[in-house]
Write an enzyme that holds these catalytic residues in place. Structure first.
Site, mmCIF file in Angstrom:
data_model
loop_
_atom_site.group_PDB
_atom_site.id
_atom_site.type_symbol
_atom_site.label_atom_id
_atom_site.label_comp_id
_atom_site.label_asym_id
_atom_site.label_seq_id
_atom_site.Cartn_x
_atom_site.Cartn_y
_atom_site.Cartn_z
ATOM 1 N N LEU A 97 -8.747 -5.200 -0.515
ATOM 2 C CA LEU A 97 -7.390 -5.392 -1.001
ATOM 3 C C LEU A 97 -6.779 -4.053 -1.405
ATOM 4 O O LEU A 97 -7.283 -3.392 -2.316
ATOM 5 C CB LEU A 97 -7.393 -6.333 -2.215
ATOM 6 N N SER A 98 -5.725 -3.635 -0.727
ATOM 7 C CA SER A 98 -4.999 -2.416 -1.074
ATOM 8 C C SER A 98 -5.948 -1.213 -1.102
ATOM 9 O O SER A 98 -6.509 -0.839 -0.073
ATOM 10 C CB SER A 98 -4.269 -2.625 -2.411
#
Length: 268
Positions: A97-98
């Site tokens: 994530l990110s």
């Protein structure tokens, strides 16, 4: 989720495990910058109950101790292998994530036999990617949103986009969940280590070497990771598919009822 602390090369790493069926490939979550295990719990709970799900705090974040030196994503990828060894797993599926998407790409490259499937959400190739607006870069530079809930809520619309642009209650509740129970010095130091890992990292020259089946997930209104970056990942990773959600940077949390079925089907 059973949360415990393990020792890896003299470093205390906080790891959370939700048990699943035996003899199945676990799912491991690599969180965004500054985020501890707790922020991943909604994702954990939305995954198929048969899946074992693993999350951990990177050094200097959450309950993991501060490292003595700065680290690279290759260093962290090696740490991931040791976590898997400790838990008795040869292989895992990975969600990045990110910021965690950078680590996920590095892990897939460095340890291809240990990464079965790859999910990249709201991330990019690092250097040589399309940068966000300079105002967003300025907001990202400071870890203040992890220590000051009011400030975090005030910048959420501009920073995260999507549902945060019009839902003040969402911004306020997320800000409270995000703020760490640590001193400003600890948060700032841990955050700076994560930022330094990004500084000179890029997957631009080796994206085509990622061979795992890859699910690329993006928000259409993502101020931090412009959508063109996610399209680039899906174009250059040979075995990738792209899904775009009408939401912002944190669509994995704010649009989870729509995201989870796609992820579960991909991992099935």
């Amino acid at each position: 989720m059973d949360i415990k602390k393990i020792q890896i090369n003299g470093q205390t790493i906080r790891v959370g495990v939700r048990t699943g069926l035996p003899n199945t490939t676990p799912l491991m979550i690599f969180n965004g910058i500054g985020s501890g295990i707790e922020l991943a719990l909604p994702i954990v709970n939305a995954m198929h109950p048969d899946l074992e799900v693993i999350a951990f705090d990177v050094p200097g974040v959450g309950g993991s101790t501060m490292p003595s030196f700065t680290y690279t994503f290759s260093d962290l990828a090696k740490t991931v292998t040791k976590i898997l060894d400790h838990l008795g797993h040869e292989q895992a599926n990975i969600i990045g994530l990110s910021w965690g998407g950078f680590l996920a790409q590095q892990f897939a490259l460095d340890y291809p036999l240990r990464c079965k499937k790859l999910i990249l959400a709201a991330t990019s190739c690092g250097l040589m990617s399309i940068l966000p607006d300079y105002k967003v870069l300025g907001l990202m530079a400071s870890p203040r949103r992890y220590t000051d809930p009011e400030y975090a809520a005030s910048i959420a619309p501009a920073l995260y986009g999507g549902k945060f642009r019009y839902d003040k209650k969402l911004a306020s509740s997320h800000a409270k969940e995000m703020c760490a129970d640590k001193s400003s010095y600890e948060v700032t130091t841990g955050y700076s280590y994560q930022m330094m890992a990004i500084a000179f990292w890029s997957s631009a020259f080796w994206l085509n070497q990622i061979t795992q089946p890859t699910l690329v997930l993006a928000g259409s209104d993502d101020p931090i990771i412009p959508l063109s970056n996610m399209k680039r990942l899906s174009d250059q990773i040979a075995n990738a598919e792209l899904h775009v959600f009408e939401d912002g940077h944190l669509f994995f949390l704010t649009d989870l009822p729509n995201v989870a079925p796609i992820v579960n089907e991909f991992l099935r």
